[in-house]
Design a protein around this motif. Structure first.
Motif, PDB file in Angstrom:
ATOM      1  N   ASP A  22       0.819  -1.207   0.000  1.00 21.63           N
ATOM      2  CA  ASP A  22       0.000   0.000   0.000  1.00 21.63           C
ATOM      3  C   ASP A  22       0.858   1.264   0.000  1.00 21.63           C
ATOM      4  OD1 ASP A  22      -2.291  -1.537  -0.020  1.00 21.63           O
ATOM      5  OD2 ASP A  22      -2.661  -1.336   2.132  1.00 21.63           O
ATOM      6  N   ALA A  23       1.940   1.241   0.768  1.00 20.51           N
ATOM      7  CA  ALA A  23       2.781   2.430   0.904  1.00 20.51           C
ATOM      8  C   ALA A  23       3.684   2.661  -0.307  1.00 20.51           C
ATOM      9  CB  ALA A  23       3.642   2.323   2.164  1.00 20.51           C
ATOM     10  N   ARG A  24       4.226   1.581  -0.872  1.00 14.92           N
ATOM     11  CA  ARG A  24       5.258   1.745  -1.908  1.00 14.92           C
ATOM     12  C   ARG A  24       4.877   1.212  -3.279  1.00 14.92           C
ATOM     13  NH1 ARG A  24      11.032   1.690   0.867  1.00 14.92           N
ATOM     14  NH2 ARG A  24      10.422   2.636   2.830  1.00 14.92           N
ATOM     15  N   GLY A  25       3.850   0.398  -3.344  1.00  9.84           N
ATOM     16  CA  GLY A  25       3.418  -0.131  -4.629  1.00  9.84           C
ATOM     17  C   GLY A  25       4.135  -1.405  -5.034  1.00  9.84           C
ATOM     18  N   LEU A  26       3.625  -2.030  -6.062  1.00  6.50           N
ATOM     19  CA  LEU A  26       4.161  -3.296  -6.555  1.00  6.50           C
ATOM     20  C   LEU A  26       5.591  -3.145  -7.058  1.00  6.50           C
ATOM     21  CD1 LEU A  26       3.601  -6.278  -7.158  1.00  6.50           C
ATOM     22  CD2 LEU A  26       2.656  -5.570  -9.362  1.00  6.50           C
ATOM     23  N   SER A  27       5.912  -2.018  -7.655  1.00  4.11           N
ATOM     24  CA  SER A  27       7.254  -1.825  -8.222  1.00  4.11           C
ATOM     25  C   SER A  27       8.348  -1.901  -7.162  1.00  4.11           C
ATOM     26  CB  SER A  27       7.334  -0.499  -8.966  1.00  4.11           C
ATOM     27  OG  SER A  27       7.144   0.581  -8.076  1.00  4.11           O
ATOM     28  N   TYR A  28       8.009  -1.647  -5.903  1.00  2.00           N
ATOM     29  CA  TYR A  28       8.984  -1.745  -4.821  1.00  2.00           C
ATOM     30  C   TYR A  28       9.554  -3.158  -4.722  1.00  2.00           C
ATOM     31  CZ  TYR A  28      10.876  -1.832  -0.070  1.00  2.00           C
ATOM     32  OH  TYR A  28      11.695  -1.994   1.015  1.00  2.00           O
ATOM     33  N   PHE A  29       8.754  -4.155  -5.045  1.00  2.00           N
ATOM     34  CA  PHE A  29       9.148  -5.549  -4.916  1.00  2.00           C
ATOM     35  C   PHE A  29       9.807  -6.109  -6.177  1.00  2.00           C
ATOM     36  CE2 PHE A  29       5.859  -4.966  -1.764  1.00  2.00           C
ATOM     37  CZ  PHE A  29       6.424  -5.564  -0.646  1.00  2.00           C
ATOM     38  N   LEU A  30       9.947  -5.287  -7.205  1.00  2.00           N
ATOM     39  CA  LEU A  30      10.515  -5.747  -8.471  1.00  2.00           C
ATOM     40  C   LEU A  30      11.909  -5.184  -8.663  1.00  2.00           C
ATOM     41  CD1 LEU A  30       7.379  -5.219 -10.727  1.00  2.00           C
ATOM     42  CD2 LEU A  30       8.065  -7.281  -9.491  1.00  2.00           C
ATOM     43  N   GLN A  31      12.762  -5.961  -9.366  1.00  2.00           N
ATOM     44  CA  GLN A  31      14.112  -5.496  -9.637  1.00  2.00           C
ATOM     45  C   GLN A  31      14.053  -4.300 -10.579  1.00  2.00           C
ATOM     46  OE1 GLN A  31      16.426  -8.803 -11.080  1.00  2.00           O
ATOM     47  NE2 GLN A  31      16.905  -9.474  -9.005  1.00  2.00           N
ATOM     48  N   LYS A  32      14.893  -3.330 -10.280  1.00  2.00           N
ATOM     49  CA  LYS A  32      14.891  -2.099 -11.078  1.00  2.00           C
ATOM     50  C   LYS A  32      15.774  -2.217 -12.313  1.00  2.00           C
ATOM     51  CE  LYS A  32      12.523  -0.069  -7.820  1.00  2.00           C
ATOM     52  NZ  LYS A  32      11.629  -1.088  -7.333  1.00  2.00           N
ATOM     53  N   LYS A  44      13.577  -8.212  -1.168  1.00  2.00           N
ATOM     54  CA  LYS A  44      12.359  -7.580  -0.649  1.00  2.00           C
ATOM     55  C   LYS A  44      11.444  -8.614  -0.004  1.00  2.00           C
ATOM     56  CE  LYS A  44      13.904  -3.746  -2.026  1.00  2.00           C
ATOM     57  NZ  LYS A  44      13.472  -2.569  -2.629  1.00  2.00           N
ATOM     58  N   VAL A  45      11.393  -9.805  -0.579  1.00  2.00           N
ATOM     59  CA  VAL A  45      10.621 -10.892   0.034  1.00  2.00           C
ATOM     60  C   VAL A  45      11.252 -11.244   1.373  1.00  2.00           C
ATOM     61  CG1 VAL A  45       9.901 -13.312  -0.199  1.00  2.00           C
ATOM     62  CG2 VAL A  45       9.841 -11.797  -2.189  1.00  2.00           C
ATOM     63  N   ARG A  50      11.703 -11.486   7.323  1.00  2.00           N
ATOM     64  CA  ARG A  50      12.565 -11.188   8.476  1.00  2.00           C
ATOM     65  C   ARG A  50      11.918 -10.172   9.414  1.00  2.00           C
ATOM     66  NH1 ARG A  50      15.171 -15.333   9.462  1.00  2.00           N
ATOM     67  NH2 ARG A  50      15.999 -16.201   7.570  1.00  2.00           N
ATOM     68  N   THR A  51      11.206  -9.219   8.876  1.00  2.00           N
ATOM     69  CA  THR A  51      10.512  -8.248   9.722  1.00  2.00           C
ATOM     70  C   THR A  51       9.416  -8.936  10.523  1.00  2.00           C
ATOM     71  OG1 THR A  51      11.002  -6.462   8.189  1.00  2.00           O
ATOM     72  CG2 THR A  51       9.203  -6.091   9.734  1.00  2.00           C
ATOM     73  N   VAL A  68       9.480 -20.801   8.037  1.00  5.56           N
ATOM     74  CA  VAL A  68      10.007 -19.572   7.429  1.00  5.56           C
ATOM     75  C   VAL A  68      10.011 -19.705   5.909  1.00  5.56           C
ATOM     76  CG1 VAL A  68      12.034 -18.080   7.225  1.00  5.56           C
ATOM     77  CG2 VAL A  68      11.374 -18.981   9.468  1.00  5.56           C
ATOM     78  N   GLU A  69      10.444 -20.850   5.410  1.00  6.72           N
ATOM     79  CA  GLU A  69      10.462 -21.082   3.968  1.00  6.72           C
ATOM     80  C   GLU A  69       9.048 -21.071   3.393  1.00  6.72           C
ATOM     81  OE1 GLU A  69      11.638 -21.332   0.237  1.00  6.72           O
ATOM     82  OE2 GLU A  69      12.944 -20.943   1.957  1.00  6.72           O
ATOM     83  N   HIS A  70       8.101 -21.647   4.103  1.00  8.12           N
ATOM     84  CA  HIS A  70       6.708 -21.619   3.648  1.00  8.12           C
ATOM     85  C   HIS A  70       6.204 -20.173   3.565  1.00  8.12           C
ATOM     86  CE1 HIS A  70       2.584 -22.919   3.046  1.00  8.12           C
ATOM     87  NE2 HIS A  70       2.234 -21.986   3.917  1.00  8.12           N
ATOM     88  N   CYS A  71       6.569 -19.383   4.525  1.00  8.23           N
ATOM     89  CA  CYS A  71       6.177 -17.976   4.551  1.00  8.23           C
ATOM     90  C   CYS A  71       6.748 -17.247   3.321  1.00  8.23           C
ATOM     91  CB  CYS A  71       6.692 -17.354   5.847  1.00  8.23           C
ATOM     92  SG  CYS A  71       5.953 -15.784   6.241  1.00  8.23           S
ATOM     93  N   ARG A  72       8.023 -17.487   3.011  1.00 11.40           N
ATOM     94  CA  ARG A  72       8.643 -16.893   1.813  1.00 11.40           C
ATOM     95  C   ARG A  72       7.871 -17.283   0.555  1.00 11.40           C
ATOM     96  NH1 ARG A  72      13.526 -18.931   3.877  1.00 11.40           N
ATOM     97  NH2 ARG A  72      14.613 -17.284   4.971  1.00 11.40           N
TER      98      ARG A  72
END
Length: 92
Positions: A22-32, A44-45, A50-51, A68-72
């Motif tokens: 919501d704060a940063r958008g989908l592009s935040y999670f994509l390689q630039k 980013k995942v 980790r957070t 943890v792996e399932h969460c990823r």
């Protein structure tokens, strides 16, 4: 063998993921950079997962590595769904 799923960890990760989305958008999670336009940034995942782990209550034990792996995987699946939807909307 059964998968180990920590529902509280997964819920926390999804909550943090949606806040970032919501704060940063989908592009935040994509390689630039690079030749792939819609390539998910693994760091980013990892940040989301980790957070979620770091913000757990101190009384809870450390999550199992398989949890943890399932969460990823779940966060990646959600990102893949959203990227595919964005690709369809742009006509790629």
């Amino acid at each position: 063998m059964a998968d180990i799923i920590d529902l509280s960890l997964l819920a926390d990760a999804r909550r943090y993921f949606h806040k970032l989305l919501d704060a940063r958008g989908l592009s935040y999670f994509l390689q630039k950079e690079g030749h792939r336009l819609f390539h998910i940034e693994p760091a980013k995942v990892e940040l989301v997962v980790r957070t979620a782990i770091r913000t757990r209550k101190g009384s809870l034990p450390d999550p199992h590595p398989k949890a943890v792996e399932h969460c990823r995987q779940e966060i990646r699946r959600e990102l893949i769904r959203r990227v595919a939807s964005a690709m369809l909307q742009t006509g790629l």
